[in-house]
Scaffold this active site. Structure first.
Site, PDB file in Angstrom:
ATOM      1  N   CYS A 332     104.073 -49.183  36.004  1.00 35.14           N
ATOM      2  CA  CYS A 332     103.919 -50.395  36.816  1.00 35.14           C
ATOM      3  C   CYS A 332     105.188 -51.244  36.894  1.00 35.14           C
ATOM      4  O   CYS A 332     105.513 -51.787  37.951  1.00 35.14           O
ATOM      5  CB  CYS A 332     102.808 -51.283  36.265  1.00 35.14           C
ATOM      6  SG  CYS A 332     101.480 -50.425  35.439  1.00 35.14           S
ATOM      7  N   ARG A 361     102.762 -41.987  25.348  1.00 33.20           N
ATOM      8  CA  ARG A 361     101.823 -42.858  24.651  1.00 33.20           C
ATOM      9  C   ARG A 361     101.533 -42.263  23.292  1.00 33.20           C
ATOM     10  O   ARG A 361     101.379 -41.052  23.170  1.00 33.20           O
ATOM     11  CB  ARG A 361     100.511 -42.976  25.441  1.00 33.20           C
ATOM     12  CG  ARG A 361     100.707 -43.629  26.787  1.00 33.20           C
ATOM     13  CD  ARG A 361      99.406 -43.705  27.543  1.00 33.20           C
ATOM     14  NE  ARG A 361      99.658 -44.186  28.902  1.00 33.20           N
ATOM     15  CZ  ARG A 361      98.741 -44.234  29.855  1.00 33.20           C
ATOM     16  NH1 ARG A 361      97.512 -43.828  29.606  1.00 33.20           N
ATOM     17  NH2 ARG A 361      99.048 -44.689  31.051  1.00 33.20           N
ATOM     18  N   GLN A 379     102.074 -38.716  35.437  1.00 27.67           N
ATOM     19  CA  GLN A 379     100.974 -39.168  36.296  1.00 27.67           C
ATOM     20  C   GLN A 379     101.396 -39.144  37.755  1.00 27.67           C
ATOM     21  O   GLN A 379     102.564 -39.382  38.066  1.00 27.67           O
ATOM     22  CB  GLN A 379     100.628 -40.623  35.979  1.00 27.67           C
ATOM     23  CG  GLN A 379     100.061 -40.871  34.624  1.00 27.67           C
ATOM     24  CD  GLN A 379      99.849 -42.366  34.434  1.00 27.67           C
ATOM     25  OE1 GLN A 379     100.786 -43.151  34.510  1.00 27.67           O
ATOM     26  NE2 GLN A 379      98.616 -42.761  34.204  1.00 27.67           N
ATOM     27  N   ASP A 381     101.244 -41.456  39.987  1.00 24.80           N
ATOM     28  CA  ASP A 381     100.921 -42.874  39.894  1.00 24.80           C
ATOM     29  C   ASP A 381     101.430 -43.634  41.114  1.00 24.80           C
ATOM     30  O   ASP A 381     102.527 -43.383  41.589  1.00 24.80           O
ATOM     31  CB  ASP A 381     101.608 -43.419  38.630  1.00 24.80           C
ATOM     32  CG  ASP A 381     100.992 -44.717  38.163  1.00 24.80           C
ATOM     33  OD1 ASP A 381      99.962 -45.136  38.740  1.00 24.80           O
ATOM     34  OD2 ASP A 381     101.544 -45.313  37.226  1.00 24.80           O
ATOM     35  N   HIS A 383     101.384 -47.768  42.988  1.00 22.11           N
ATOM     36  CA  HIS A 383     100.982 -49.171  42.990  1.00 22.11           C
ATOM     37  C   HIS A 383     101.041 -49.666  44.415  1.00 22.11           C
ATOM     38  O   HIS A 383     102.059 -49.489  45.092  1.00 22.11           O
ATOM     39  CB  HIS A 383     101.892 -49.970  42.066  1.00 22.11           C
ATOM     40  CG  HIS A 383     101.723 -49.563  40.631  1.00 22.11           C
ATOM     41  ND1 HIS A 383     102.488 -48.587  40.060  1.00 22.11           N
ATOM     42  CD2 HIS A 383     100.819 -49.946  39.695  1.00 22.11           C
ATOM     43  CE1 HIS A 383     102.082 -48.396  38.811  1.00 22.11           C
ATOM     44  NE2 HIS A 383     101.058 -49.199  38.566  1.00 22.11           N
ATOM     45  N   LYS A 462      87.404 -51.493  38.377  1.00 23.87           N
ATOM     46  CA  LYS A 462      88.006 -50.225  38.794  1.00 23.87           C
ATOM     47  C   LYS A 462      86.960 -49.233  39.291  1.00 23.87           C
ATOM     48  O   LYS A 462      85.777 -49.361  38.988  1.00 23.87           O
ATOM     49  CB  LYS A 462      88.773 -49.609  37.627  1.00 23.87           C
ATOM     50  CG  LYS A 462      87.900 -49.369  36.402  1.00 23.87           C
ATOM     51  CD  LYS A 462      88.651 -48.591  35.326  1.00 23.87           C
ATOM     52  CE  LYS A 462      87.723 -48.334  34.145  1.00 23.87           C
ATOM     53  NZ  LYS A 462      88.229 -47.366  33.202  1.00 23.87           N
ATOM     54  N   HIS A 508      96.473 -50.389  41.047  1.00 27.60           N
ATOM     55  CA  HIS A 508      97.043 -49.253  40.324  1.00 27.60           C
ATOM     56  C   HIS A 508      96.144 -48.080  40.695  1.00 27.60           C
ATOM     57  O   HIS A 508      94.929 -48.205  40.613  1.00 27.60           O
ATOM     58  CB  HIS A 508      96.925 -49.399  38.811  1.00 27.60           C
ATOM     59  CG  HIS A 508      97.462 -50.655  38.221  1.00 27.60           C
ATOM     60  ND1 HIS A 508      98.560 -50.656  37.405  1.00 27.60           N
ATOM     61  CD2 HIS A 508      97.033 -51.930  38.285  1.00 27.60           C
ATOM     62  CE1 HIS A 508      98.785 -51.890  36.993  1.00 27.60           C
ATOM     63  NE2 HIS A 508      97.868 -52.682  37.503  1.00 27.60           N
TER      64      HIS A 508
HETATM   65 ZN    ZN Z   1      99.964 -49.269  36.882  1.00 29.40          ZN
END
Ligand code: ZN
Ligand code: ZN
Length: 639
Positions: A332, A361, A379, A381, A383, A462, A508
């Site tokens: 992010c 992580r 990911q 990913d 945004h 979510k 996200h």
């Molecule tokens: Zn995010």
């Protein structure tokens, strides 16, 4: 006394009638199926006599509570068998779990396969004896005395932690356990069970305390369901992505490199590249910008984002020239810095930033599992920064994207919405608007969904997408999360049509989630036999004798011109052996070439599943399979 049933009907009984007698009065079938009952909201044994009018619901193996009671009773039966075979064994805890139960026990000798079998045989005897489960309520001190005399130190410790004046214990013959209950009427109910394996487990999950042995089992009300379950386990074992990953030479995880860190070998890396290429193409088509951020970002940014306060124990840190850096656990932050790099107007929105972002992580080594639970992963990913008015159409765009991608991989899926948890930030109004936006978007797309009350992230509600694999297992993959907090913390703004400054909303979202984990799921879903477009090797050319080697090279050349992924096996081995080997490699198409094929310009086609498909001219083979060799056409509609 008047007893009321769930269908609204009621009957009169004498005071003191037991639940078992009441079930019997309603019919022998219900009486046989009833494991326990819910009486005015609390769970009770079938042997309990009722003294006054109340509402009663009988619990069978069709109720979640009934299943738990059944499996918990199974763990008592296992514990009784263990105590018969190992009188010195000390018992810890034995709860029901999904599909089964376990019991943590303390015995000096290590329990192996053979021992499990002996325990099963003893359990068979206990089941045949049909010993009733009986409940007794003791004053706390008496219960402590009872378990002290039995040498059950773990039980004594548990009771000492209980504040209640009294403690209930359950007996089945000479076996006694401290237990809230309820239980099935007698041990005869637990006839369809199987002990599965053992594992180490610290007492109370505390690594400073003693390591106990956890014995796992499964149990079912009907024999046939046990059989179905064991078949499913066997099927899952065959599909285990760790086993197939090794056999197909896709990836490895080396102790030398570190646990939870995946090393992709050529075929695994190719597989991942195929997925990532598809993702890049689809994201660009859907108006996303591909971006890339660094692996390390200064700690101050992680403080600002809230990760330092809320997520620090899952992060890795390092120092560069005296400055503290955090290795990113999420993508992010860089994306917000891109947003902030210039002044944004409402006309620029929505902005969709996409990154194949590798994150790290910290996961405890005990929970690491192949590609499914790792310490470093990538990911898909993105945004999305948008105005409140754009929220609905942006969410719908993501939902449509998920649908199209799941279609490409052939997965069925379901959706769930998680709402505001107790510990959360943001105004009631924001939460309501965002939750409504998620629900409306699913409604507008005609997708049914389940609601998980209070399961949202602390910063916003979510949508979770749960996909179903070939053997019916559920996997969580895509998520869409609404976030009002990060735009606030990073002071993201846009100039509205009114000339004023406004705060954008941030979504996200991931579509496949962790690509590594998705790969693990894909391997198990297809049992390693990927559709041709995802197969690292699509065609394998096998020669019968050396005489066909030149022809094989020319066929391979022609297929490569088409963009097919080809391997040739020119070794001086028996053709049967070569075929067996490429079937183990799960290559979709094999072309067997001998003198006849070389003379006529044909190829003898074998498919990994249906075997011999006969000889056809090379060009005919190419035409026939060309469509399967590329990713499926994904529908896309501009909205
Ligand atoms: Zn995010
Ligand atoms: Zn119990």
């Amino acid at each position: 006394m008047k007893i009321t049933f769930p269908d609204g009907s009621s009957r009169e009984y004498d005071a003191g009638t037991t639940l078992a007698q009441i079930a019997q009065s309603l019919g022998p079938k219900l009486a046989r199926a009833s494991l326990a009952a819910e009486v005015n909201g609390s769970l009770m044994d079938m042997a309990t006599p009722l003294q006054e009018g109340t509402s009663v619901r009988f619990l069978t193996f069709d109720d979640a509570d009934g299943v738990d009671i059944f499996r918990h009773s199974s763990s008592h039966v296992m514990a009784q068998a263990v105590k018969r075979l190992y009188p010195e064994a000390k018992l810890a805890i034995g709860p029901p779990i999904e599909d089964g139960f376990y019991y943590d026990i303390d015995v000096p000798q290590s329990i192996n396969e053979e021992d499990l079998q002996r325990i099963e045989e003893e359990m068979d005897r206990i089941v045949a004896e049909k010993i009733p489960f009986t409940r007794e309520v003791l004053p706390r001190e008496k219960a402590i005395e009872l378990f002290e005399n039995l040498g059950e130190a773990y039980k004594v410790e548990l009771i000492r932690d209980i504040q209640d004046e009294t403690v209930s214990v359950y007996r089945q013959g000479d076996f006694v356990d401290m237990c809230r209950g309820p239980h099935v009427p007698d041990t005869g109910y637990v006839k369809s069970f199987k002990l599965l394996h053992t594992a180490g487990a610290y007492w109370r999950g505390d690594e400073h305390r003693k390591m106990l042995q956890r014995l796992y089992g499964t149990s079912w009300f009907e024999k046939k369901d046990l059989k179905i379950y064991l078949n499913r386990l066997e099927e899952a074992r065959k599909r285990d992505h760790r086993k197939l990953g090794r056999e197909l030479d896709l990836f490895s995880i080396e102790e030398e490199a570190g646990p939870g860190l995946v090393i992709y070998h050529p075929k695994g890396a190719l597989l991942r590249t195929l997925i990532e290429d598809l993702e890049k193409k689809e994201h660009l088509r859907r108006g996303y910008h591909i971006v890339m951020g660094p692996q390390l970002l200064k700690v101050d940014l992680w403080k600002r984002s809230g990760h330092w306060d809320n997520y620090r124990e899952n992060m890795y840190f390092t120092e560069v020239e005296g400055a503290q850096y955090g290795i990113k656990p999420m993508n992010c932050v860089s994306h917000m810095l891109i947003y902030k790099s210039s002044i944004r107007s409402y006309r620029d929105l929505p902005l969709r930033y996409f990154e194949l972002g590798t994150v790290h992580r910290h996961e405890k080594s005990g929970v690491l599992h192949g590609l499914l639970r790792v310490r470093g992963f990538t990911q898909d990913d993105a945004h999305i920064l948008c105005t409140p008015e754009q929220l609905n159409s942006e969410i719908r765009g993501v939902i449509a994207f998920v649908r199209d991608m799941m279609g490409a991989f052939g997965f069925e899926y379901g959706m769930e919405i998680s709402t505001r948890p107790e510990k959360s930030i943001g105004s009631e109004e924001d939460w309501e608007r965002a939750t409504k936006a998620l629900m409306e978007a699913l409604d507008d797309e005609g997708i049914p969904f389940k609601i998980n009350q209070g399961d949202g992230a602390f910063y916003g509600p979510k949508i979770d997408v749960i996909l179903k694999d070939a053997i019916g297992r559920m996997w969580q993959c895509a998520t869409v999360q609404c976030d009002f907090t990060l735009p606030e913390r990073f002071e993201l703004e846009y100039v509205g049509a009114d000339g004023e400054r406004h705060r954008p909303i941030m979504l996200h979202r991931v579509i496949l989630g962790s690509i590594d984990r998705f790969l693990g799921v894909l391997i198990e879903h297809f049992a390693g036999a990927f559709p041709p477009w995802l197969s690292p090797v699509q065609v394998k050319i096998l020669t019968i004798t050396d005489r066909s080697a030149n022809y094989a090279r020319s066929v391979a050349g022609r297929l490569k011109e088409e963009g097919f992924r080809v391997e040739t096996d020119l070794r001086n081995e028996k053709i049967g052996y070569k075929i067996r080997e490429s079937r183990l490699e799960k290559v979709p198409f094999m072309l067997v070439l001998g003198d006849k094929e070389a003379d006529t310009g044909t190829v003898a086609v074998r498919h990994r599943e249906d075997g011999d498909r006969g000889a056809v001219p090379l060009e005919e083979f190419i035409e026939g399979v060309r469509d399967q060799m590329v990713p499926p056409a994904i529908p896309y509609k501009e909205n």
